[in-house]
Design a protein around this motif. Structure first.
Motif, PDB file in Angstrom:
ATOM      1  N   VAL A 184       0.927  -1.303  -0.020  1.00  0.00           N
ATOM      2  CA  VAL A 184      -0.299   0.052  -0.040  1.00  0.00           C
ATOM      3  C   VAL A 184       0.756   1.244   0.050  1.00  0.00           C
ATOM      4  CG1 VAL A 184      -2.089  -1.159   1.038  1.00  0.00           C
ATOM      5  CG2 VAL A 184      -0.316  -0.050   2.612  1.00  0.00           C
ATOM      6  N   GLY A 185       2.187   0.921   0.299  1.00  0.00           N
ATOM      7  CA  GLY A 185       2.960   2.292   0.226  1.00  0.00           C
ATOM      8  C   GLY A 185       3.534   2.776   1.673  1.00  0.00           C
ATOM      9  N   THR A 186       4.450   3.700   1.708  1.00  0.00           N
ATOM     10  CA  THR A 186       4.848   4.223   3.014  1.00  0.00           C
ATOM     11  C   THR A 186       4.250   5.292   3.475  1.00  0.00           C
ATOM     12  OG1 THR A 186       7.162   3.923   1.631  1.00  0.00           O
ATOM     13  CG2 THR A 186       7.049   5.377   3.683  1.00  0.00           C
ATOM     14  N   THR A 187       3.732   4.724   4.824  1.00  0.00           N
ATOM     15  CA  THR A 187       2.815   5.799   5.487  1.00  0.00           C
ATOM     16  C   THR A 187       3.658   6.999   6.044  1.00  0.00           C
ATOM     17  OG1 THR A 187       3.351   4.782   7.786  1.00  0.00           O
ATOM     18  CG2 THR A 187       1.493   3.990   6.335  1.00  0.00           C
ATOM     19  N   ARG A 247       5.854   6.158   9.322  1.00  0.00           N
ATOM     20  CA  ARG A 247       7.012   5.442   8.981  1.00  0.00           C
ATOM     21  C   ARG A 247       8.180   6.248   8.157  1.00  0.00           C
ATOM     22  NH1 ARG A 247       6.085  -0.420   6.385  1.00  0.00           N
ATOM     23  NH2 ARG A 247       5.267  -0.379   8.294  1.00  0.00           N
ATOM     24  N   PHE A 285       2.373  13.481   0.831  1.00  0.00           N
ATOM     25  CA  PHE A 285       1.639  12.378   1.150  1.00  0.00           C
ATOM     26  C   PHE A 285       0.245  12.606   0.893  1.00  0.00           C
ATOM     27  CE2 PHE A 285       5.379  13.069   3.221  1.00  0.00           C
ATOM     28  CZ  PHE A 285       6.026  11.784   3.526  1.00  0.00           C
ATOM     29  N   TYR A 322      -3.669  11.623   1.301  1.00  0.00           N
ATOM     30  CA  TYR A 322      -4.600  10.870   2.441  1.00  0.00           C
ATOM     31  C   TYR A 322      -5.321   9.846   1.954  1.00  0.00           C
ATOM     32  CZ  TYR A 322      -7.627  10.479   6.660  1.00  0.00           C
ATOM     33  OH  TYR A 322      -8.399  10.018   7.673  1.00  0.00           O
ATOM     34  N   GLU A 323      -5.174   8.525   2.382  1.00  0.00           N
ATOM     35  CA  GLU A 323      -6.218   7.376   1.944  1.00  0.00           C
ATOM     36  C   GLU A 323      -7.190   7.395   3.073  1.00  0.00           C
ATOM     37  OE1 GLU A 323      -7.665   4.455   2.214  1.00  0.00           O
ATOM     38  OE2 GLU A 323      -7.765   4.489  -0.023  1.00  0.00           O
ATOM     39  N   GLU A 332      -4.675   7.009   6.798  1.00  0.00           N
ATOM     40  CA  GLU A 332      -3.318   7.257   6.651  1.00  0.00           C
ATOM     41  C   GLU A 332      -2.995   8.176   5.648  1.00  0.00           C
ATOM     42  OE1 GLU A 332      -1.066   6.399   8.929  1.00  0.00           O
ATOM     43  OE2 GLU A 332      -1.907   4.735  10.088  1.00  0.00           O
ATOM     44  N   PHE A 356      -0.356   8.420   2.729  1.00  0.00           N
ATOM     45  CA  PHE A 356       0.796   7.573   1.977  1.00  0.00           C
ATOM     46  C   PHE A 356       1.592   8.813   1.118  1.00  0.00           C
ATOM     47  CE2 PHE A 356      -2.176   4.793   3.545  1.00  0.00           C
ATOM     48  CZ  PHE A 356      -1.617   3.624   3.809  1.00  0.00           C
ATOM     49  N   LEU A 357       2.836   8.252   1.235  1.00  0.00           N
ATOM     50  CA  LEU A 357       3.813   9.002   0.221  1.00  0.00           C
ATOM     51  C   LEU A 357       3.548   8.779  -0.920  1.00  0.00           C
ATOM     52  CD1 LEU A 357       6.699  10.331  -0.026  1.00  0.00           C
ATOM     53  CD2 LEU A 357       7.750   8.191  -0.026  1.00  0.00           C
ATOM     54  N   SER A 358       3.301   9.791  -1.762  1.00  0.00           N
ATOM     55  CA  SER A 358       2.753   9.748  -3.099  1.00  0.00           C
ATOM     56  C   SER A 358       3.632  10.476  -4.220  1.00  0.00           C
ATOM     57  CB  SER A 358       1.360  10.373  -3.360  1.00  0.00           C
ATOM     58  OG  SER A 358       1.182  11.375  -2.653  1.00  0.00           O
TER      59      SER A 358
END
Length: 344
Positions: free
Chosen positions: A10-13, A16, A187, A189-190, A195, A197-199
């Motif tokens: 799902v990627g890097t939060t 993290r 980042f 928002y999901e 969370e 996530f790095l996008s």
């Protein structure tokens, strides 16, 4: 069914990512990381309130004016409460400057090592028409000894002293973009997971662009240098893009290349935007992405602030465009200086 898709990461939060980057700050022992998490938490709450504002009657004017003389929206007040509460409860911040409060806010966390300057909800007048709005923040290390309340000296530091800055844009998707002086990362928002996530890793703004963003309704009071630059943009078939929501305009130009301008005008002779919680944080971000920010004559982050709510002109975006605008404004200053000498 393709079972490989079920196992995709799902990627890097954000959490993290912050933990991994903590080593960039040898003097920090986790406080800055916690502070960034506190801001992210408040942003999630504000995002929720914005998304349901039309359903629970929290859009529209609140009935008061803030220290800037601007009509407060209900969501201005809500966002201000949410961010101040998150920063106070987090325990890392001793003092806050907010657009919505006249005086510095003492959090009671006298051991806190950081000061935050924040515009809790930028562009809030656009809420009722469903235009993207945002939050802008800037973080400084306090300069006074811990164990007591923060001081004016803690709050009025030049932008070069920022240790982190960022913004949240609430739009078709909600994004948090920030820098700690080691590049810029975005980042998204999901909602279903709650969370970020790095996008958008390692955002780099183009050196030039063909977008200019300025309120041309004030063109009659532009200085000759600013007018000359706007004419240059038109002569070269630039696209005019001005939403009237600072975060939205800045975010677009950061990713696509362009320049945002809010010069001194007859209505706003010192410019309209605030140095501490609008200009400085965005200047830090754009420089880390390879761009430039200036008041037309001086690098934004080198301006020595005098008051918490000080205003200043701003020219911010792709490096070559800002430098071109500065050159025309400097030329105007030189001509004006020669004319003044001749008159004497």
């Amino acid at each position: 069914m393709d079972h490989n898709k079920l196992a995709l990461p799902v990627g890097t939060t954000l959490d993290r990512f912050i933990m991994r980057k903590q080593e960039d700050f040898p003097y920090a022992t986790g406080e800055l990381s916690q502070l960034l998490r506190d801001i992210a938490l408040a942003a999630k709450i504000v995002n929720r309130e914005i998304n349901r504002s039309g359903l629970i009657d929290i859009a529209g004017a609140y009935g008061n004016r803030n220290v800037q003389g601007e009509d407060q929206q209900k969501l201005d007040v809500i966002a201000n409460i949410r961010f101040i509460r998150a920063l106070r409860n987090g325990g890392e911040v001793c003092t806050i400057i907010s657009e919505e409060d006249d005086e510095m806010i003492q959090t009671g966390n006298n051991q806190g090592k950081y000061v935050v300057a924040i515009d809790p909800l930028d562009g809030s007048s656009n809420i009722d028409v469903n235009v993207s709005i945002g939050t802008i923040f800037s973080i400084y290390r306090r300069v006074s000894p811990t164990g007591r309340e923060g001081t004016t000296a803690d709050c009025l530091q030049p932008g070069t002293h920022q240790v982190a800055a960022g913004y949240v844009i609430y739009g078709s998707s909600t994004m948090l973009v920030y820098t700690t002086g080691n590049g810029v990362n975005g980042f998204t928002y999901e909602h279903s997971l709650g969370e970020f996530f790095l996008s958008h890793p390692d955002i780099a703004t183009p050196r030039t662009g063909n977008i200019y963003s300025i309120n041309e309704g004030s063109s009659d009071s532009f200085s000759p240098g600013v007018a000359a630059f706007v004419k240059h943009c038109k002569d070269h078939s630039f696209s005019a893009r001005y939403i009237g929501s600072l975060v939205a305009d800045f975010h677009r130009n950061l990713l696509k290349g362009g320049i945002y301008m809010y010069p001194a005008t007859a209505k706003s002779p010192q410019g309209k935007l605030r140095l501490m919680y609008e200009c400085n944080p965005l200047a830090f971000i754009v420089e880390q992405a390879g761009g430039r920010s200036s008041n037309g004559l001086q690098r934004t982050m080198e301006i020595e602030p005098k008051t918490p709510h000080e205003r200043c002109p701003i020219f911010i975006g792709s490096k070559e465009l800002v430098e071109h605008a500065e050159a025309l404004i400097a030329q105007e200053e030189k001509v004006g200086s020669k004319s003044a000498k001749a008159a004497r």
